[in-house]
Design a protein around this motif. Structure first.
Motif, short mmCIF file in Angstrom:
data_model
loop_
_atom_site.label_atom_id
_atom_site.label_comp_id
_atom_site.label_asym_id
_atom_site.label_seq_id
_atom_site.Cartn_x
_atom_site.Cartn_y
_atom_site.Cartn_z
N MET A 60 53.84 38.74 41.28
CA MET A 60 54.33 39.11 39.98
C MET A 60 55.72 39.73 40.14
SD MET A 60 52.04 41.34 37.35
CE MET A 60 51.66 40.59 35.82
N GLN A 61 56.61 39.43 39.24
CA GLN A 61 57.96 39.97 39.32
C GLN A 61 57.98 41.43 38.88
OE1 GLN A 61 60.54 37.52 37.04
NE2 GLN A 61 60.66 35.94 38.60
N ASP A 62 58.99 42.15 39.38
CA ASP A 62 59.11 43.57 39.05
C ASP A 62 59.19 43.81 37.54
OD1 ASP A 62 58.94 44.49 41.63
OD2 ASP A 62 61.11 44.56 41.95
N ASN A 63 59.95 42.99 36.84
CA ASN A 63 60.08 43.17 35.39
C ASN A 63 58.74 43.00 34.68
OD1 ASN A 63 62.77 43.74 35.54
ND2 ASN A 63 63.45 41.68 35.06
N SER A 64 57.94 42.06 35.15
CA SER A 64 56.62 41.83 34.54
C SER A 64 55.70 43.03 34.77
CB SER A 64 55.98 40.57 35.10
OG SER A 64 56.76 39.45 34.79
N ILE A 65 55.74 43.57 35.97
CA ILE A 65 54.91 44.73 36.28
C ILE A 65 55.36 45.93 35.45
CG2 ILE A 65 54.27 46.38 38.09
CD1 ILE A 65 54.51 44.02 40.08
N ASN A 66 56.67 46.13 35.39
CA ASN A 66 57.20 47.25 34.60
C ASN A 66 56.83 47.10 33.12
OD1 ASN A 66 58.32 48.15 36.95
ND2 ASN A 66 60.40 47.53 36.45
N SER A 67 56.96 45.90 32.61
CA SER A 67 56.62 45.66 31.20
C SER A 67 55.14 45.90 30.94
CB SER A 67 56.99 44.23 30.79
OG SER A 67 58.38 44.06 30.87
N ALA A 68 54.29 45.45 31.88
CA ALA A 68 52.85 45.66 31.72
C ALA A 68 52.50 47.14 31.76
CB ALA A 68 52.09 44.91 32.82
N LEU A 69 53.14 47.89 32.65
CA LEU A 69 52.88 49.34 32.72
C LEU A 69 53.38 50.05 31.47
CD1 LEU A 69 53.70 50.06 36.48
CD2 LEU A 69 51.47 50.24 35.36
N LEU A 70 54.54 49.64 30.96
CA LEU A 70 55.05 50.25 29.73
C LEU A 70 54.16 49.93 28.54
CD1 LEU A 70 58.89 49.68 30.20
CD2 LEU A 70 57.67 51.88 30.16
N ALA A 71 53.63 48.70 28.48
CA ALA A 71 52.72 48.33 27.40
C ALA A 71 51.42 49.12 27.50
CB ALA A 71 52.44 46.84 27.43
N LEU A 72 50.92 49.31 28.72
CA LEU A 72 49.71 50.10 28.92
C LEU A 72 49.94 51.56 28.52
CD1 LEU A 72 46.82 50.30 29.96
CD2 LEU A 72 47.75 50.64 32.25
N ARG A 73 51.10 52.10 28.87
CA ARG A 73 51.45 53.47 28.48
C ARG A 73 51.47 53.61 26.95
NH1 ARG A 73 56.55 56.29 27.42
NH2 ARG A 73 56.29 58.49 27.93
N ALA A 74 52.08 52.64 26.28
CA ALA A 74 52.15 52.68 24.82
C ALA A 74 50.75 52.64 24.20
CB ALA A 74 53.00 51.53 24.30
N GLN A 75 49.88 51.81 24.75
CA GLN A 75 48.52 51.71 24.23
C GLN A 75 47.75 53.00 24.45
OE1 GLN A 75 46.16 48.60 25.97
NE2 GLN A 75 44.43 48.96 24.60
N ILE A 76 47.91 53.61 25.61
CA ILE A 76 47.23 54.88 25.91
C ILE A 76 47.68 55.96 24.94
CG2 ILE A 76 47.08 56.75 27.61
CD1 ILE A 76 47.06 54.56 29.79
N ILE A 77 48.99 56.02 24.69
CA ILE A 77 49.52 57.03 23.77
C ILE A 77 49.04 56.75 22.35
CG2 ILE A 77 51.65 57.89 22.68
CD1 ILE A 77 53.00 57.43 25.44
N ARG A 78 49.13 55.50 21.92
CA ARG A 78 48.75 55.13 20.55
C ARG A 78 47.28 55.39 20.26
NH1 ARG A 78 50.39 50.13 20.73
NH2 ARG A 78 48.42 49.40 21.53
N ASP A 79 46.41 55.05 21.22
CA ASP A 79 44.97 55.16 20.99
C ASP A 79 44.37 56.45 21.51
OD1 ASP A 79 45.16 52.66 19.87
OD2 ASP A 79 44.48 51.60 21.67
N GLY A 80 45.19 57.31 22.14
CA GLY A 80 44.68 58.58 22.64
C GLY A 80 43.72 58.42 23.81
N LEU A 81 43.96 57.44 24.65
CA LEU A 81 43.08 57.18 25.79
C LEU A 81 43.46 58.04 26.99
CD1 LEU A 81 43.07 53.28 25.50
CD2 LEU A 81 41.35 54.87 24.63
N SER A 82 42.61 58.08 27.99
CA SER A 82 42.91 58.84 29.20
C SER A 82 43.67 57.95 30.19
CB SER A 82 41.62 59.35 29.84
OG SER A 82 40.81 58.24 30.22
N GLY A 83 44.29 58.58 31.18
CA GLY A 83 44.98 57.84 32.22
C GLY A 83 46.49 57.82 32.08
#
Length: 124
Positions: free
Chosen positions: A1-24
């Motif tokens: 996986m390319q670095d940009n794809s990994i970074n984008s996936a982590l940023l999307a996961l961060r946004a989802q955690i913040i939006r939904d109030g999840l742990s992690g």
């Protein structure tokens, strides 16, 4: 996986955690820090639609009020600034009017008499 794809996936996961109030959140942010990805500040979570509507109904339970009075009460209760709360409250009042819970008479909003029992239950 390319670095940009990994970074984008982590940023999307961060946004989802913040939006939904999840742990992690701290784990995802640690991975992003290791990858030297700059992070935007965590936005303050605003009240959910249900909370805003409930606050509007609680305000109107004391009697009819103008929209700016409802907004001022909500701003004091939540600690938000008035312009943001003003927009949210008017949207909530119009949504409640569409559902038949409040009635607008000129500049004044009041609880619908046919739904007073429902509103009393919802605001308890």
């Amino acid at each position: 996986m390319q670095d940009n794809s990994i970074n984008s996936a982590l940023l999307a996961l961060r946004a989802q955690i913040i939006r939904d109030g999840l742990s992690g959140l701290e784990h995802v942010e640690a991975l992003l820090a290791l990858r030297q990805v700059p992070l935007a500040p965590v936005p303050r979570k605003f009240a959910q639609r249900r909370d805003t509507s409930r606050l509007a109904l609680e305000t109107l339970r004391d009697g009819p009020k103008r929209g700016d009075e409802v907004s001022r009460y909500a701003a004091q209760a939540t600690g938000d600034n008035l312009p943001d709360q003003w927009r949210r409250m008017y949207q909530a009042l119009h949504n409640l009017r569409r559902r038949g819970l409040v009635v607008r008479e000129g500049l004044v909003w009041r609880l619908s008499s046919s739904h007073a029992a429902c509103v009393a239950y919802w605001c308890r």
